[in-house]
Design a protein around this motif. Structure first.
Motif, mmCIF file in Angstrom:
data_model
loop_
_atom_site.group_PDB
_atom_site.id
_atom_site.type_symbol
_atom_site.label_atom_id
_atom_site.label_comp_id
_atom_site.label_asym_id
_atom_site.label_seq_id
_atom_site.Cartn_x
_atom_site.Cartn_y
_atom_site.Cartn_z
ATOM 1 N N LEU A 246 -143.981 -49.722 -14.834
ATOM 2 C CA LEU A 246 -143.681 -48.352 -15.270
ATOM 3 C C LEU A 246 -144.404 -48.003 -16.558
ATOM 4 N N ARG B 114 -148.436 -49.461 -15.894
ATOM 5 C CA ARG B 114 -149.006 -49.235 -14.563
ATOM 6 C C ARG B 114 -149.848 -50.426 -14.125
ATOM 7 N N LEU C 230 -136.257 -50.499 -0.232
ATOM 8 C CA LEU C 230 -136.811 -49.314 -0.887
ATOM 9 C C LEU C 230 -138.325 -49.420 -1.050
ATOM 10 N N ALA D 3 -140.182 -48.524 2.034
ATOM 11 C CA ALA D 3 -139.738 -47.341 2.775
ATOM 12 C C ALA D 3 -140.657 -46.137 2.589
ATOM 13 N N PHE D 4 -141.728 -46.291 1.825
ATOM 14 C CA PHE D 4 -142.572 -45.128 1.559
ATOM 15 C C PHE D 4 -143.911 -45.271 2.269
ATOM 16 N N ASP D 5 -144.466 -44.132 2.713
ATOM 17 C CA ASP D 5 -145.786 -44.176 3.339
ATOM 18 C C ASP D 5 -146.852 -44.484 2.296
ATOM 19 N N ARG E 242 -145.841 -45.068 -4.429
ATOM 20 C CA ARG E 242 -144.521 -44.456 -4.618
ATOM 21 C C ARG E 242 -143.418 -45.502 -4.448
ATOM 22 N N ARG F 229 -143.134 -47.666 -7.508
ATOM 23 C CA ARG F 229 -142.525 -46.953 -8.634
ATOM 24 C C ARG F 229 -141.019 -46.845 -8.443
ATOM 25 N N ALA F 230 -140.617 -46.432 -7.222
ATOM 26 C CA ALA F 230 -139.185 -46.272 -6.959
ATOM 27 C C ALA F 230 -138.466 -47.620 -7.080
ATOM 28 N N ILE G 70 -137.912 -48.506 -10.738
ATOM 29 C CA ILE G 70 -136.797 -47.786 -11.374
ATOM 30 C C ILE G 70 -135.471 -48.385 -10.926
ATOM 31 N N ALA H 220 -132.747 -39.258 -6.385
ATOM 32 C CA ALA H 220 -134.100 -39.026 -6.888
ATOM 33 C C ALA H 220 -135.008 -40.191 -6.524
ATOM 34 N N ILE H 221 -134.462 -41.416 -6.519
ATOM 35 C CA ILE H 221 -135.299 -42.588 -6.245
ATOM 36 C C ILE H 221 -135.765 -42.594 -4.791
ATOM 37 N N LEU I 258 -136.324 -40.117 -2.887
ATOM 38 C CA LEU I 258 -136.999 -38.883 -2.509
ATOM 39 C C LEU I 258 -138.339 -39.185 -1.838
ATOM 40 N N GLY I 259 -138.511 -38.699 -0.617
ATOM 41 C CA GLY I 259 -139.782 -38.884 0.078
ATOM 42 C C GLY I 259 -139.869 -40.178 0.857
ATOM 43 N N ALA I 260 -138.790 -40.979 0.864
ATOM 44 C CA ALA I 260 -138.828 -42.231 1.620
ATOM 45 C C ALA I 260 -138.533 -41.944 3.090
ATOM 46 N N ALA J 111 -137.429 -40.034 -14.276
ATOM 47 C CA ALA J 111 -138.653 -40.804 -14.006
ATOM 48 C C ALA J 111 -138.977 -40.786 -12.519
ATOM 49 N N ALA J 112 -137.922 -40.896 -11.685
ATOM 50 C CA ALA J 112 -138.152 -40.905 -10.243
ATOM 51 C C ALA J 112 -138.646 -39.542 -9.767
ATOM 52 N N SER K 30 -142.294 -39.176 -10.553
ATOM 53 C CA SER K 30 -143.197 -39.917 -9.676
ATOM 54 C C SER K 30 -143.158 -39.356 -8.256
ATOM 55 N N ALA K 31 -142.058 -38.700 -7.877
ATOM 56 C CA ALA K 31 -141.998 -38.109 -6.533
ATOM 57 C C ALA K 31 -142.895 -36.886 -6.448
ATOM 58 N N GLU L 11 -145.684 -36.383 -8.034
ATOM 59 C CA GLU L 11 -147.104 -36.659 -8.270
ATOM 60 C C GLU L 11 -147.930 -36.499 -7.016
#
Lengths: 254, 221
Positions: free
Chosen positions: A91, A94, A154, A157-159, A163, A166-167, A170, B150-151, B153-155, B214-215, B218-219, B221
């Motif tokens: 975070l 980077r 988590l 879980a993102f494409d 992201r 980062r998630a 956090i 928020a974390i 978001l977009g998953a 913060a989440a 980054s979501a 971006e």
């Protein structure tokens, strides 16, 4: 401000290891010794603990579960701490390697936590008479296991992998609040789980013939953990590189 | 502050105009809690003893229910980007959202919890403490939930992932909340557990909006 004045010196900062080629070269050199030392120490520690150390006067041979249970419990917390440190690196700076490391520590840490819970349950049956008790330390360890699982799910879980990292970072930082609760749960609450016998500030209240194999196997487990994470990290770096090459080829062909 | 209040008013208007969505969490709370007497049996002793636990668990699950729309709708239609450009810092946006979630979901749960506790035959001595404990409890849940929302978001499958992330973090709230209510029902001192609940709220109050901010950043971006 002049941009060059604030740019860190690449040869001395941690970003040195962000170069995947350099990381692969360095880690390739020390991975084998790390893995072998870990394996040998684990065999020595477990062999000593399981066959040559004395049995407990109260618990009998059941106490030998300790030589697996305690190292995995330490590693479960230490692994999450490592996750949190990686989260700070990813975070704040980077750091690309920290992202990958966090993603790779997760499954290994969850495995160690599961092992700790399983051995603890096997130990609880003969000594407490129950497979599971809802006491503070067991519950907070279970919560730690769920935190690991959440982080693993988590991050993937993102494409966009960026992201996900980062998630996950956090989440790891939010979840790190559970660590002190685990550490001090046996001191704050009067629970069934025994308090620490080994502390940094005083002499351990434990027979030396049991302490040595425990420390050796803990060291062996830790090195093994580090070796597995490093190997996974190398695989992840190579995987990313391979994906980049395939993408480049697909784009060139199209 | 004016922008913060404007955002809060917008959230309030949105939830009032989508009344069905707002009431769904409340309905879920009442329905889930009334399943327990059917499953466990109507014996007043058993029900009365576990009533604080039933109410707390159902409140926790009901508070999580509307979370995936908390930022989800704004994320999909682009209003989130507008919000982030509005000059309000991301943690303040997250705090306003958490505040709105408490007003729209937490407060109705609080109102419904009293009658439910009576229906579940909880000892009358424990009911006021149960409600007092639910105030900081639902606030903390709103804060934790907004950070979780928020974390993810977009998953992919974010709605499934969300409870997996928020429930372990909410475990301490549940423990101290039920401890306070049970202690009061048994005639013991509930103050320590209530103070610990408030301490949890005070920890979550600055940290959760920071994490959520913060989440969000980054979501977007």
């Amino acid at each position: 401000m002049d941009a060059t004045a604030i740019a860190p010196n690449p040869s001395r900062s941690l970003h040195r290891f962000a170069n995947p080629g350099r990381f692969l070269r360095l880690s390739g050199r020390f991975l084998a010794p790390l893995a072998w030392t870990g394996a040998i120490l684990t065999v020595i520690g477990l062999g000593w603990g399981l066959f040559f150390s004395p049995a407990d006067w109260q618990q009998g041979d059941a106490v030998r579960i300790m030589y697996v249970h305690v190292p995995t419990a330490w590693l479960a917390s230490a692994g999450y701490m490592g996750l949190a440190v990686c989260a700070v690196f990813s975070l704040v700076w980077r750091h690309p390697l920290a992202d990958l490391a966090a993603a790779e520590i997760g499954p290994v840490g969850a495995g160690v936590t599961a092992l700790c819970l399983a051995t603890g349950s096997l130990w609880g049956k003969p000594t407490w008479g129950a497979w599971w008790v809802w006491d503070a330390r067991l519950t907070s360890m279970l919560v730690l296991f769920f935190l690991y699982l959440g982080q693993i799910a988590l991050v993937r879980a993102f494409d966009d992998p960026e992201r996900g990292h980062r998630a996950g970072a956090i989440l790891a930082l939010v979840g790190v609040i559970d660590l002190p609760i685990i550490k001090f749960s046996v001191d704050w609450w009067n629970t069934l789980h025994q308090a620490s016998t080994i502390t940094l500030t005083s002499a351990p209240s434990m027979y030396v013939g049991m302490l040595w194999p425990l420390l050796i196997s803990a060291l062996g487990f830790s090195l093994g953990f580090a070796a597995i994470v490093t190997a996974r990290l190398r695989a992840a770096v190579m995987e990313r590189r391979l994906r980049g090459l395939l993408m480049a080829r697909a784009q060139a062909g199209a | 502050m004016a922008r913060f209040l404007a955002l809060l008013a917008r959230e309030w208007r949105l939830s009032v105009r989508h009344g069905g969505d707002t009431l769904a969490a409340l309905l879920f709370f009442v329905l889930a809690a009334s399943l327990f007497p059917l499953a466990i049996g109507p014996s007043p002793e058993t029900l009365g003893r576990i009533a604080p636990g039933i109410i707390w668990v159902c409140a926790l699950l009901a508070a999580i229910l509307p979370l995936d729309r908390l930022f989800g709708a704004d994320f999909e239609d682009g209003s989130l980007d507008q919000l982030l450009l509005s000059g309000l810092p991301p943690p303040a946006i997250a705090a306003a959202k958490a505040c709105a979630h408490f007003l729209v979901t937490g407060l109705p749960l609080l109102l419904a919890a009293g009658p439910l506790a009576v229906m579940l035959r909880m000892p009358p001595a424990g009911i006021p403490i149960l409600l007092v404990g639910l105030v900081p409890g639902t606030m903390t849940l709103s804060l934790l939930g907004s950070a979780g929302a928020a974390i993810v978001l977009g998953a992919r499958r974010g709605a499934v992932l969300l409870p997996l992330l928020v429930l372990p973090l909410a475990a301490p709230v549940l423990i101290f909340g039920t401890a306070a209510a049970s202690a009061a029902a048994d005639g013991l001192a509930a103050r320590p557990a209530l103070l610990l609940l408030t301490a949890l709220l005070l920890i979550a109050l600055p940290l959760c909006p920071l994490a959520a901010g913060a989440a969000l950043r980054s979501a977007a971006e």
